[in-house]
Design a protein around this motif. Structure first.
Motif, PDB file in Angstrom:
ATOM      1  N   LYS A   1       0.846  -1.204   0.000  1.00  0.00           N
ATOM      2  CA  LYS A   1       0.000   0.000   0.000  1.00  0.00           C
ATOM      3  C   LYS A   1       0.872   1.241   0.000  1.00  0.00           C
ATOM      4  CE  LYS A   1      -4.565  -0.083   1.841  1.00  0.00           C
ATOM      5  NZ  LYS A   1      -5.350  -1.240   2.060  1.00  0.00           N
ATOM      6  N   ALA A   2       0.381   2.299  -0.653  1.00  0.00           N
ATOM      7  CA  ALA A   2       1.040   3.602  -0.576  1.00  0.00           C
ATOM      8  C   ALA A   2       0.104   4.552   0.151  1.00  0.00           C
ATOM      9  CB  ALA A   2       1.347   4.122  -1.974  1.00  0.00           C
ATOM     10  N   HIS A   3       0.661   5.256   1.128  1.00  0.00           N
ATOM     11  CA  HIS A   3      -0.139   6.237   1.868  1.00  0.00           C
ATOM     12  C   HIS A   3       0.408   7.629   1.590  1.00  0.00           C
ATOM     13  CE1 HIS A   3      -2.030   3.080   4.301  1.00  0.00           C
ATOM     14  NE2 HIS A   3      -0.825   2.505   4.315  1.00  0.00           N
ATOM     15  N   VAL A   4      -0.493   8.587   1.417  1.00  0.00           N
ATOM     16  CA  VAL A   4      -0.072   9.978   1.284  1.00  0.00           C
ATOM     17  C   VAL A   4      -0.793  10.772   2.371  1.00  0.00           C
ATOM     18  CG1 VAL A   4      -0.079  12.032  -0.165  1.00  0.00           C
ATOM     19  CG2 VAL A   4       0.320   9.781  -1.196  1.00  0.00           C
ATOM     20  N   PHE A   5      -0.014  11.516   3.125  1.00  0.00           N
ATOM     21  CA  PHE A   5      -0.623  12.381   4.139  1.00  0.00           C
ATOM     22  C   PHE A   5       0.264  13.612   4.279  1.00  0.00           C
ATOM     23  CE2 PHE A   5       1.788   8.929   6.108  1.00  0.00           C
ATOM     24  CZ  PHE A   5       2.761   9.633   6.805  1.00  0.00           C
ATOM     25  N   TYR A   6      -0.256  14.618   4.950  1.00  0.00           N
ATOM     26  CA  TYR A   6       0.500  15.862   5.098  1.00  0.00           C
ATOM     27  C   TYR A   6       1.014  15.970   6.510  1.00  0.00           C
ATOM     28  CZ  TYR A   6      -1.026  17.205   0.487  1.00  0.00           C
ATOM     29  OH  TYR A   6      -1.222  17.233  -0.851  1.00  0.00           O
ATOM     30  N   THR A   7       2.270  16.408   6.636  1.00  0.00           N
ATOM     31  CA  THR A   7       2.858  16.547   7.959  1.00  0.00           C
ATOM     32  C   THR A   7       2.971  18.010   8.365  1.00  0.00           C
ATOM     33  OG1 THR A   7       5.007  16.451   6.875  1.00  0.00           O
ATOM     34  CG2 THR A   7       4.165  14.401   7.812  1.00  0.00           C
ATOM     35  N   ARG A   8       2.774  18.886   7.421  1.00  0.00           N
ATOM     36  CA  ARG A   8       2.842  20.307   7.744  1.00  0.00           C
ATOM     37  C   ARG A   8       1.982  21.060   6.745  1.00  0.00           C
ATOM     38  NH1 ARG A   8       8.436  23.739   8.353  1.00  0.00           N
ATOM     39  NH2 ARG A   8       7.404  25.746   8.672  1.00  0.00           N
ATOM     40  N   LEU A   9       1.162  21.925   7.260  1.00  0.00           N
ATOM     41  CA  LEU A   9       0.306  22.710   6.371  1.00  0.00           C
ATOM     42  C   LEU A   9       0.356  24.166   6.819  1.00  0.00           C
ATOM     43  CD1 LEU A   9      -2.757  20.251   6.209  1.00  0.00           C
ATOM     44  CD2 LEU A   9      -1.194  20.777   4.347  1.00  0.00           C
ATOM     45  N   GLY A  10       1.455  24.834   6.550  1.00  0.00           N
ATOM     46  CA  GLY A  10       1.579  26.227   6.951  1.00  0.00           C
ATOM     47  C   GLY A  10       1.131  27.171   5.836  1.00  0.00           C
ATOM     48  N   GLU A  11       1.232  28.466   6.125  1.00  0.00           N
ATOM     49  CA  GLU A  11       0.859  29.472   5.138  1.00  0.00           C
ATOM     50  C   GLU A  11       1.898  29.551   4.029  1.00  0.00           C
ATOM     51  OE1 GLU A  11      -1.843  31.453   4.545  1.00  0.00           O
ATOM     52  OE2 GLU A  11      -2.693  30.041   6.012  1.00  0.00           O
ATOM     53  N   ASP A  12       3.193  29.433   4.438  1.00  0.00           N
ATOM     54  CA  ASP A  12       4.245  29.559   3.441  1.00  0.00           C
ATOM     55  C   ASP A  12       5.139  28.340   3.365  1.00  0.00           C
ATOM     56  OD1 ASP A  12       5.358  29.806   5.863  1.00  0.00           O
ATOM     57  OD2 ASP A  12       6.125  31.853   5.578  1.00  0.00           O
ATOM     58  N   HIS A  13       4.773  27.319   4.068  1.00  0.00           N
ATOM     59  CA  HIS A  13       5.535  26.082   3.959  1.00  0.00           C
ATOM     60  C   HIS A  13       4.647  24.878   4.228  1.00  0.00           C
ATOM     61  CE1 HIS A  13       9.535  24.141   3.793  1.00  0.00           C
ATOM     62  NE2 HIS A  13       8.838  23.151   4.369  1.00  0.00           N
ATOM     63  N   ALA A  14       4.745  23.893   3.385  1.00  0.00           N
ATOM     64  CA  ALA A  14       3.921  22.692   3.572  1.00  0.00           C
ATOM     65  C   ALA A  14       4.762  21.472   3.245  1.00  0.00           C
ATOM     66  CB  ALA A  14       2.696  22.742   2.672  1.00  0.00           C
ATOM     67  N   GLU A  15       4.337  20.335   3.821  1.00  0.00           N
ATOM     68  CA  GLU A  15       5.093  19.114   3.597  1.00  0.00           C
ATOM     69  C   GLU A  15       4.127  17.941   3.478  1.00  0.00           C
ATOM     70  OE1 GLU A  15       9.190  17.721   5.522  1.00  0.00           O
ATOM     71  OE2 GLU A  15       7.462  17.234   6.797  1.00  0.00           O
ATOM     72  N   ALA A  16       4.338  17.142   2.452  1.00  0.00           N
ATOM     73  CA  ALA A  16       3.530  15.930   2.263  1.00  0.00           C
ATOM     74  C   ALA A  16       4.444  14.720   2.389  1.00  0.00           C
ATOM     75  CB  ALA A  16       2.875  15.940   0.890  1.00  0.00           C
ATOM     76  N   ALA A  17       3.867  13.584   2.781  1.00  0.00           N
ATOM     77  CA  ALA A  17       4.677  12.365   2.931  1.00  0.00           C
ATOM     78  C   ALA A  17       4.053  11.248   2.104  1.00  0.00           C
ATOM     79  CB  ALA A  17       4.764  11.948   4.398  1.00  0.00           C
ATOM     80  N   LEU A  18       4.976  10.499   1.435  1.00  0.00           N
ATOM     81  CA  LEU A  18       4.554   9.270   0.741  1.00  0.00           C
ATOM     82  C   LEU A  18       5.174   8.121   1.512  1.00  0.00           C
ATOM     83  CD1 LEU A  18       3.529   7.541  -1.682  1.00  0.00           C
ATOM     84  CD2 LEU A  18       5.632   8.138  -2.861  1.00  0.00           C
ATOM     85  N   LEU A  19       4.312   7.312   2.131  1.00  0.00           N
ATOM     86  CA  LEU A  19       4.795   6.210   2.958  1.00  0.00           C
ATOM     87  C   LEU A  19       4.373   4.888   2.316  1.00  0.00           C
ATOM     88  CD1 LEU A  19       6.046   5.148   5.639  1.00  0.00           C
ATOM     89  CD2 LEU A  19       3.786   5.431   6.684  1.00  0.00           C
ATOM     90  N   LEU A  20       5.339   4.043   2.054  1.00  0.00           N
ATOM     91  CA  LEU A  20       5.017   2.747   1.443  1.00  0.00           C
ATOM     92  C   LEU A  20       4.983   1.670   2.505  1.00  0.00           C
ATOM     93  CD1 LEU A  20       7.023   2.553  -1.885  1.00  0.00           C
ATOM     94  CD2 LEU A  20       4.835   3.623  -1.362  1.00  0.00           C
ATOM     95  N   ASP A  21       3.951   0.879   2.425  1.00  0.00           N
ATOM     96  CA  ASP A  21       3.799  -0.233   3.355  1.00  0.00           C
ATOM     97  C   ASP A  21       3.934  -1.513   2.514  1.00  0.00           C
ATOM     98  OD1 ASP A  21       3.219  -1.892   5.389  1.00  0.00           O
ATOM     99  OD2 ASP A  21       1.213  -1.094   5.823  1.00  0.00           O
ATOM    100  N   VAL A  22       5.169  -1.988   2.406  1.00  0.00           N
ATOM    101  CA  VAL A  22       5.451  -3.140   1.526  1.00  0.00           C
ATOM    102  C   VAL A  22       5.325  -4.425   2.334  1.00  0.00           C
ATOM    103  CG1 VAL A  22       7.212  -4.282   0.117  1.00  0.00           C
ATOM    104  CG2 VAL A  22       6.995  -1.791   0.088  1.00  0.00           C
ATOM    105  N   ASP A  23       4.705  -5.404   1.753  1.00  0.00           N
ATOM    106  CA  ASP A  23       4.519  -6.686   2.429  1.00  0.00           C
ATOM    107  C   ASP A  23       5.666  -7.631   2.023  1.00  0.00           C
ATOM    108  OD1 ASP A  23       3.757  -9.131   3.354  1.00  0.00           O
ATOM    109  OD2 ASP A  23       2.082  -9.378   1.956  1.00  0.00           O
ATOM    110  N   PRO A  24       6.660  -7.833   2.883  1.00  0.00           N
ATOM    111  CA  PRO A  24       7.842  -8.600   2.466  1.00  0.00           C
ATOM    112  C   PRO A  24       7.526 -10.072   2.204  1.00  0.00           C
ATOM    113  CG  PRO A  24       7.961  -8.142   4.826  1.00  0.00           C
ATOM    114  CD  PRO A  24       6.750  -7.420   4.299  1.00  0.00           C
TER     115      PRO A  24
END
Lengths: 464, 700
Positions: free
Chosen positions: A34-57
């Motif tokens: 699975k791939a998850h996308v979520f935001y870790t920071r949502l500021g007025e002049d700075h924002a950050e998104a994360a792509l987290l992979l949940d790989v099943d070994p």
């Protein structure tokens, strides 16, 4: 594995640029997890998104997604769920495909302009060190900071681990940053999760359009991305630029210096061949078997000696026998020539009727590959059972090792050497063998003789 | 008319075209036993009458016949065979495989054959062909025995042909139905007193009354003499009387020895050299009545070259018997049984130089023989020589079968001086104390290793080794393995049960037990698994045991090797130290006595894991831990930051927190089995046990 993308824009703008609503968490099903996308920071002049992979070994191994050979995916215990790899590229193109293509319905002008961007990748594999990592990203205008993780801090003797947490900062269009990551991460990892086929070359060229051709490390990138498949690498490089494409093999991992490298300046192999041929002529051998023929270097020289009517080569390694067949072009030989030579898969430790009936046997740089307790079997096989009129044995002279500057003191010339004898040690062994099996033996040196250390190679010529 | 033919024959049908050979063959033999020239012609040319194909057709016919005879199967050649040159290769073929050539001739009137051919439209040839064949046949009739056919049956009328009945007879040497138990007795050479001593030791009842002497075996048992009853010794007639009476009473079998046969020739008035103790026989028998001499000659003359007994599991012959000759009948077989195989040269004592057939023997049957005196009977490749030179002052030996037990009585004196010193082999220092088998095994034969191999196992099914695997094993064993004499056991890899159907488990106990039950295991021992490296340790009580049990000389009291047969330690001192410690423990614990053994083989897990498997740890386990512990804290931190903005990610955070915890526990788990090794002390004292390690190591 985790990829964070930070930008000096508002949360809303980053949401539009990535086509992912900042108010929500997103999940995508991929073949490997699975791939998850979520935001870790949502500021007025700075924002950050994360792509987290949940790989099943376990799923990876069970689905038979093996890479073939000794790849990480042959085992349940593997680093694939955590290390940034081609899985990340696959996820990028699935999840941020529109952003990568540079399209944004709401914020096209932002998508088209360079922004202050920052990407964080954990854990990014890079075996070749920080300098290499920098050399991939810095030419593209990024600043790189990277922190290396130990393999295991409790066991520093295991050495450094290959994983880094890398932060890549710079002013670039979002599409470019994503594309660079798409190409460079798998190039660093070199362990792809799918077979590398010709269409990989197309993908590389497409994603590298406009920047890869002028990248100073393009060879290394192509080599890594294409998993060191030489043909594909050459193809890709040839198509990348018109100018001299360089030597892709130079990027191969440096190999340990071995016997051949050590001895090359002496041209020892040729001198050995010459010495052995001279001995065979001296005993007027009409037939000879080369025991431990390897890939057939000596056999080739023997074939050129027309006085030899029957030549055989034996080796314990089937792969060597096959290589010798190719090297000697056995299948293309005219029948008269072909009839003179045969290759035998066999062992020096087993009595073998195929080895009987030869005038001479040559055992060139072979005995030092046998464990000393097994020499007794070798002696009986050669001197009692095969029992040719003459036996030529060569082996390194340990005393000479001090003359090799690259060789540390008291080390042997090759990893597989079980021993290397001094001249007295060889003489004692040879004399005992000669005595037991009714041979006489004389000793000759091969190569430039040092006043103290003697010749690099010693040779014993046994005769009945 | 009943035609008796030996069960292993090459039956050559002889008769002109149209005489009814094919019908005759079909009536009396199985279809697969019949090789027809017509069929072979058809195989190569699609036309069974194509005479141009004859030469190729016969090549095929002889090829198939040779394969059948090699396998010991009766074979019938259905061809005209009317010319001597057609029969000659067939007789040669039979001889090559020690099968008996049999000729069955259908000598019917020419007219009949011509009429029959006329009714068969595919046979277009004219009557002159049959006429020529019939002529050749008539010319051949007398010469058949001279050509080498041991049985010749001629059927001269339609009635004889139709009334014929074939009866297959077992060869004389076939006593597969006789299961013993047996007492096989070595070369007696006239040593009557010792023979009686031996029979008494074997619990035979021996009664002597007047000149007669009888011996009765314990119920069910039977004696077998390996031949050479006569010559050299003091009481040759008495030995013969006893053996003959036992044979007559069904209490003994006897195979002939070379001395026995030479005596027969002498008794029959042939001119033979009076050497090697024949003089004693002539002298002693000369004092016996002529009638007895005739009985002796008849008895010895009637002996069968060798016997195949107990369903083919036992072969007895005087000088031994190669596998391909066992149960066959030919002059060569008889010669081998009497004399063995010689190089044709003689040694410094004037004795023939013998080829050691036993060292090349790979057959399944046990072969018991005599002929050449040895100091002790010794097994070699399922063969044993039990001639222990009684007449030369050695001893008289019997082998009890199937017990495989030797029973010997000493010679009361030296009756005859041997031509060469006996026992002749003074063992060298290196081979002293080694058995014949161990000496033989010192050098392995490549023929026993290479190629596809099917290996029957004593306890389980047969094992097939593919050619490429044998080739790979040759390289691995030659380049890396320790002395193969140590390698009595290569441990199987841990055999896991099938992967659990429950997706969240790799394996699950219920399913595992069900799996083992299904595979036929009735008991499963469960132990905690520790991560070490598989090590097999062999420890002998002392070096003499290493020599006598393993045939290993000068390599210490044992070895520690990996699951692929390589030496576990690169430093000999550490290995020696480990072996010494285990040896000490075995002595101190009294385990030698408890196990009643002088050696042990321990299947161990040797820790630390990192000592041997550092590469695996670095490349796989360490890396996985490192990658996880690099990536997961970042992921957790990111999810925590995300959670402050959006509650939706809370379950994902929990999942990754758990993942992080497991990653740490994974690392802790492998770390427990890793520590630095500086000396033998760092291999934990408790790390080796007779089974697997039971308790995790407490450091220090």
């Amino acid at each position: 594995m985790l990829l964070k993308i930070g930008a000096a824009v508002s949360g809303e703008d980053l949401g539009y640029l990535l086509h992912k609503n900042p108010a929500r968490a997103h999940a995508f099903d991929l073949a490997f997890g699975k791939a998850h996308v979520f935001y870790t920071r949502l500021g007025e002049d700075h924002a950050e998104a994360a792509l987290l992979l949940d790989v099943d070994p376990i799923g990876l191994v069970r689905s038979g997604r093996q890479t073939g050979g000794e790849g990480a995916l042959d085992h349940y215990v593997n680093d694939r769920p955590y290390a940034a790899s081609s899985f990340l590229s696959v996820a990028l193109s699935r999840v941020f495909g529109t952003a990568m293509s540079g399209k944004s319905k709401e914020r096209q002008e932002l998508a088209d302009q360079p922004l202050d961007l920052e990407a964080t990748i954990a854990a990014l594999p890079c075996q070749d060190g920080e300098a290499f990592l920098r050399s991939l990203f810095e030419p593209l205008g990024y600043a790189v900071s990277a922190e290396r993780h130990p393999l295991d801090e409790q066991f520093p003797e295991w050495g450094d681990g290959p994983y880094w947490t890398a932060r890549i900062q710079g002013r670039a269009r979002l599409r470019d940053l994503l594309t660079h990551i798409y190409v460079l991460v798998p190039a660093l990892d070199a362990e792809k999760h799918y077979w590398v086929g010709p269409d990989e070359v197309e993908k590389l060229l497409r994603k590298g359009e406009g920047w890869l051709a002028s990248h100073p490390r393009k060879e290394a990138i192509a080599a890594g991305y294409l998993r060191y498949d030489r043909t594909l690498i050459r193809d890709a490089l040839a198509r990348l630029v018109d100018e001299d494409s360089g030597d892709p093999e130079a990027e191969d991992h440096a190999r340990r210096r071995e016997e051949a490298d050590l001895e090359t300046p002496l041209r020892l192999a040729e001198q050995r061949t010459g010495a052995v041929l001279a001995c065979l002529r001296a005993v007027e051998a009409r037939s000879v078997v080369d025991l431990g023929c390897g890939e057939g270097k000596l056999l080739k020289a023997l074939l050129e000696d027309r006085s030899l009517e029957r030549i055989a080569g034996m080796d314990v390694s089937w792969r060597s026998i096959e290589a010798a067949q190719r090297r000697l072009r056995l299948h293309q030989m005219p029948p008269a020539q072909r009839g003179r030579i045969e290759l035998i898969h066999g062992s020096l430790l087993y009595s073998d009727k195929r080895l009987t009936g030869f005038d001479a046997a040559t055992v060139v740089e072979v005995i030092e590959h046998l464990d000393p307790p097994r020499l007794a079997a070798f002696e009986r096989v050669v001197f009692e059972r095969a029992a040719p009129r003459a036996v030529v044995v060569t082996t390194p002279n340990f005393e000479y090792n001090v003359k090799f500057p690259a060789l540390p003191a008291n080390r042997l010339r090759h990893r597989d050497h079980r021993f290397e004898w001094t001249r007295p040690q060889f003489a004692v062994w040879a004399a005992a063998v000669a005595d037991r099996f009714g041979y006489s033996v004389r000793f000759l040196g091969i190569g430039p003789e040092d006043f103290v250390a003697g010749p690099p190679t010693q040779m014993g010529v046994f005769a009945k | 008319m009943t035609l008796k033919i030996p069960e292993l024959s090459l039956v050559v049908l002889i008769g002109p075209s149209g005489c009814g050979k094919s019908n005759f063959a079909r009536k009396h033999f199985a279809p697969t036993e019949i090789l027809s020239s017509d069929l072979c012609r058809a195989l190569v040319s699609d036309d069974e009458n194509d005479q141009e194909a004859t030469s190729d057709a016969f090549e095929i016919l002889r090829f198939i016949a040779s394969k059948r005879l090699k396998a010991g199967r009766l074979t019938v050649v259905d061809a005209t065979n009317v010319q001597a040159e057609a029969r000659k290769p067939l007789v040669a073929l039979a001889r090559e495989y020690h099968a008996i050539p049999v000729a069955i001739v259908l000598n019917l009137p020419e007219r009949l054959c011509v009429d029959r051919n006329r009714s068969r439209p595919e046979r277009s040839f004219g009557p002159h062909v049959v006429r020529a064949q019939a002529l050749q046949l008539r010319r051949s009739l007398r010469a058949l025995e001279k050509e080498g056919f041991r049985h010749v049956q001629i059927l001269s009328s339609v009635e004889e042909v139709e009334g014929a009945v074939i009866e297959r007879q077992p060869l004389w040497n076939n006593r597969k139905g006789d299961h013993g138990p047996f007492d096989i007795i070595g070369d007696v050479h006239g040593c009557f007193e010792e023979l009686v001593d031996l029979l008494l030791r074997l619990d035979y009842q021996v009664e002597a009354s007047g000149g007669e002497c009888r011996a009765t075996p314990p119920p069910g048992r039977k004696a077998i003499f390996v031949g050479d009853l006569v010559d050299r010794g003091p009481k040759i007639p008495a030995v013969l009387r006893l053996a003959m009476s036992m044979a007559e009473a069904g209490a003994a079998l006897c195979v002939p020895g070379n001395h026995d046969m030479k005596l027969v020739r002498k008794l029959r008035g042939r001119d033979v050299q009076i050497t090697h103790g024949l003089a004693e026989s002539i002298d002693q028998l000369g004092r016996e009545p002529a009638e007895f001499r005739d009985q002796v000659a008849a008895f010895l003359d009637g002996l069968v070259s060798h016997y195949v007994l107990d369903e083919g599991k036992l072969v007895v012959a005087h000088a031994g018997m190669k596998e391909e000759m066992q149960g066959r009948g030919s002059g060569k077989v008889r010669d081998f049984a009497l004399y063995g195989e010689t190089t044709g040269e003689t040694d410094e004592f004037g004795l023939p130089v013998r080829l050691n057939w036993a060292s090349e023997y790979r057959g399944r049957a046990m072969v018991v023989y005599g002929h050449t005196p040895v100091a002790e009977p010794e097994w070699l490749n399922r063969t044993v020589n039990i001639d222990t030179g009684c007449v030369f002052g050695g001893k008289l030996t019997a082998l009890r079968y199937p017990e495989r037990e030797f029973v010997s009585v000493p010679a009361r004196q030296t009756y005859y001086a041997p031509a060469k010193p006996f026992p002749d082999e003074q063992p060298s220092a290196v081979t002293a104390g080694l058995t014949a088998q161990q000496r033989h095994d010192d050098l392995l034969e490549i023929e026993d290793i290479l190629g596809k191999r099917i290996i029957g196992t004593r306890l389980h099914r047969t094992v097939t080794i593919r050619e490429e695997n044998a080739a790979a094993a040759l390289e691995a064993m030659s380049r890396f393995a320790a002395n193969p004499k140590w390698l009595i056991y290569l441990p199987p890899t841990m055999s896991p049960s099938e992967t659990s159907r429950n997706g969240s488990w790799l394996e699950y106990p219920d399913e595992s037990f069900a799996y083992y039950r299904h595979e036929g295991s009735h008991a499963v021992i469960c132990q905690q698994k520790h991560m070490g490296s598989r090590a097999v340790v062999i420890v002998c009580r002392d070096e003499d045991i290493a020599r006598s049990r393993f045939g290993v000389v000068g390599e210490g009291i044992g070895i520690c090797y990996t699951r692929t047969g390589r030496r576990f330690f690169t430093e000999p001192d550490i290995e020696r130290g480990l072996l010494a410690r285990i040896h000490q423990a075995l002595c101190a614990s009294g385990l030698w006595e408890r196990l009643k053994s002088d050696w042990v083989c321990l299947d161990c897990e040797l820790m630390p894991w990192s000592a041997k498997a550092q590469e695996l740890l670095r490349r796989q386990y360490g890396r996985t831990g490192s990658a996880a512990r690099a990536a997961l804290p970042e992921a957790v931190a990111a999810l925590e930051a995300a959670g402050r903005l959006n509650a939706e990610t809370a379950p994902l955070l929990e999942a990754f927190k758990e993942r992080l915890d497991m990653a740490q526990r994974f690392v802790d788990a492998y770390r427990r089995y890793c520590w630095r090794v500086h000396s033998l002390d760092d291999f934990a004292a408790g790390a080796v046990s007779s089974a697997r390690v039971r308790r995790p190591r407490s450091r220090g």
